[in-house]
Design a protein around this motif. Sequence first.
Motif, PDB file in Angstrom:
ATOM      1  N   TYR A  73     -90.356  52.191 -75.228  1.00  0.00           N
ATOM      2  CA  TYR A  73     -89.406  51.339 -75.716  1.00  0.00           C
ATOM      3  C   TYR A  73     -89.182  50.079 -74.889  1.00  0.00           C
ATOM      4  O   TYR A  73     -88.479  49.144 -75.312  1.00  0.00           O
ATOM      5  CB  TYR A  73     -88.005  52.137 -75.734  1.00  0.00           C
ATOM      6  CG  TYR A  73     -87.722  52.993 -77.035  1.00  0.00           C
ATOM      7  CD1 TYR A  73     -87.195  52.493 -78.169  1.00  0.00           C
ATOM      8  CD2 TYR A  73     -88.161  54.384 -76.817  1.00  0.00           C
ATOM      9  CE1 TYR A  73     -87.287  53.215 -79.359  1.00  0.00           C
ATOM     10  CE2 TYR A  73     -88.093  55.222 -78.094  1.00  0.00           C
ATOM     11  CZ  TYR A  73     -87.506  54.774 -79.387  1.00  0.00           C
ATOM     12  OH  TYR A  73     -87.524  55.265 -80.220  1.00  0.00           O
ATOM     13  N   ARG A 126     -91.208  47.777 -76.790  1.00  0.00           N
ATOM     14  CA  ARG A 126     -90.629  47.640 -78.287  1.00  0.00           C
ATOM     15  C   ARG A 126     -90.136  46.481 -78.437  1.00  0.00           C
ATOM     16  O   ARG A 126     -90.454  45.838 -79.667  1.00  0.00           O
ATOM     17  CB  ARG A 126     -90.096  48.916 -78.656  1.00  0.00           C
ATOM     18  CG  ARG A 126     -89.888  49.030 -80.183  1.00  0.00           C
ATOM     19  CD  ARG A 126     -89.080  50.435 -80.361  1.00  0.00           C
ATOM     20  NE  ARG A 126     -88.805  50.564 -81.646  1.00  0.00           N
ATOM     21  CZ  ARG A 126     -87.630  50.973 -82.198  1.00  0.00           C
ATOM     22  NH1 ARG A 126     -86.634  50.975 -81.388  1.00  0.00           N
ATOM     23  NH2 ARG A 126     -87.523  50.924 -83.490  1.00  0.00           N
ATOM     24  N   TYR A 138     -97.516  44.347 -84.969  1.00  0.00           N
ATOM     25  CA  TYR A 138     -96.674  45.396 -84.451  1.00  0.00           C
ATOM     26  C   TYR A 138     -96.656  46.551 -85.484  1.00  0.00           C
ATOM     27  O   TYR A 138     -96.797  47.815 -84.969  1.00  0.00           O
ATOM     28  CB  TYR A 138     -95.200  44.517 -84.537  1.00  0.00           C
ATOM     29  CG  TYR A 138     -94.188  45.611 -84.138  1.00  0.00           C
ATOM     30  CD1 TYR A 138     -93.859  46.170 -83.038  1.00  0.00           C
ATOM     31  CD2 TYR A 138     -93.132  46.400 -85.195  1.00  0.00           C
ATOM     32  CE1 TYR A 138     -92.990  47.247 -82.487  1.00  0.00           C
ATOM     33  CE2 TYR A 138     -92.401  47.348 -84.538  1.00  0.00           C
ATOM     34  CZ  TYR A 138     -92.267  47.670 -83.575  1.00  0.00           C
ATOM     35  OH  TYR A 138     -91.245  48.699 -83.082  1.00  0.00           O
ATOM     36  N   LEU A 156     -97.930  50.315 -84.077  1.00  0.00           N
ATOM     37  CA  LEU A 156     -97.187  51.408 -84.197  1.00  0.00           C
ATOM     38  C   LEU A 156     -97.999  52.459 -85.016  1.00  0.00           C
ATOM     39  O   LEU A 156     -97.926  53.741 -84.696  1.00  0.00           O
ATOM     40  CB  LEU A 156     -95.821  51.076 -84.820  1.00  0.00           C
ATOM     41  CG  LEU A 156     -94.742  50.671 -84.082  1.00  0.00           C
ATOM     42  CD1 LEU A 156     -93.426  50.447 -84.855  1.00  0.00           C
ATOM     43  CD2 LEU A 156     -94.609  51.321 -82.808  1.00  0.00           C
ATOM     44  N   GLY A 199     -87.985  47.078 -84.876  1.00  0.00           N
ATOM     45  CA  GLY A 199     -88.903  46.207 -83.725  1.00  0.00           C
ATOM     46  C   GLY A 199     -89.468  44.947 -84.416  1.00  0.00           C
ATOM     47  O   GLY A 199     -90.124  44.084 -83.628  1.00  0.00           O
TER      48      GLY A 199
END
Length: 506
Positions: free
Chosen positions: A44, A47, A73, A77, A312
């Motif tokens: 995080y 993130r 992104y 992920l 995010g």
Amino acid sequence: MTTTAPRVDHAMLSAEPDYPTLWGHPRPLWMLFMAEFWERFAFYGIRWALTLYIVAEFFQGAASGQAAASKTYGAYLALVYASAIFGGYVADRLIGYQRSILAGALIMSAGLFMIMLPSQPLFLAGLATVIVGNGLFKPNISTLVGKIYPAGDPRRDRGFSIFYMGINLGGMVSPLVTHWLASLATGTSPLLNYRMVFAAAGVGMLLSFLWFQLGRRQLQGLGSLPPAPGNGRKTALVVAGALAAILPVYLLLEYVPAATLAWVLLALFCGLAVNLYLAAAKHGSVARQRVIAMLLMFAFNVIFFMFFEQAGSSFNFLAQNIVDRQVFDGFELRVAWFQSLNSGVIVLFAPLVTMVWAALAARQWEPSIPRKFALGLLGNALGFAVLMFALTRLVDSRGLIPFWTLIACYALQTIGELCLSPIGLSMVSKLVPSEKAGLAFGGWFLSTAIGNNFSGLLASDISGETGMTIQSALGGFTFSFWLLAGAAVLLFICAPRISKLMHGVK
């Protein structure tokens, strides 16, 4: 592939020692809790900064870079979670859960330090390294949580909820701490601020490694390899293979479009589903039907995370450009702080939700697993309903919406998450044959990966070629609400039939 690889002795990996308890749960739970805390601190920590950094570093701050940043992104992920399928396989069949976790932690920390380097190829190589390390770490620590409880132990669901609090304590603290560290570099280039965030995340991952290394004796051998002369060689080969895997992952990030990546992930999911189905069929019709039920729930998990992971990407750009972050004169909410909301709400509400499930169970009113998932989808949908209302009715003369609407969205989505994610982790540990536990957890994270990849595509579409606008945000969030609401209704309708396939698993 599964017929030729040497097997780990599962008598050792799946044994259930008689653990002393601490606060009503096996003592190793709290060690795993903190190891996961530091890993989530690292995750995080970057993130909130990734998309903003990509736009600032590689697009010189132009809004036209938002779409590309969202795709990168989303792909990152997706691959982070998809890599779990291979990490689960490696642990199940080659080196055990403990060594997989330790190797993964070290590889991840190296990748987090790499993304500090001001070069796009090295940045993507760093992300690829994080992805590979995460694959070895993430599914296997969740597997150990499931294995410290005896079969049929009613504490397991509550144990996973506690473990989930460890995940979210790290997620809550990290944006606050990393933004504070970045603020120490005020007056310098904003890019240096982001690099300080990445460095802090790397340190967090090293702390996760140290915590697990020092505390793993509590596991009493659970998840470790039985003594054998070839163990060191196996571990060295796995580490070498992981390092070699960085290049193809880098190529996926650099050259494979996000839409194409979706097909790659779907193909992986189909292969995994067949593997789990065939393995379960060997145990009879009950095991086979339980795996079918689990795979159906994986599909709804894809839908949940397609929209939940706007946090995010599109929510970041929303907070930066369309949310009025001025609380009162002289005090402004920082974009990074919004990323702590999800984890903060979980820390506050996870004990309450756990008590509610326990109270309902005592009266035999506890919702089934599919109905809990449906409640999760509904909570996610209601979060988007708040943003729809704000973008329709609450836009001020500056083209901004009140900050409380984004806070309310995060809160509703998070309550939905509490009805789905910890329940899903516990579900996997109960429905899959023991020898496929690592692979099944990899499948859970693969379904999350597919949702995350779709989330990047959706966020990219919302931003378009010129960056997010009120109109594009409203259109994207309206689509999100209706798809989530429809999925929730469908799952409520199908819940009794899916529960029947689970054969008493609750």
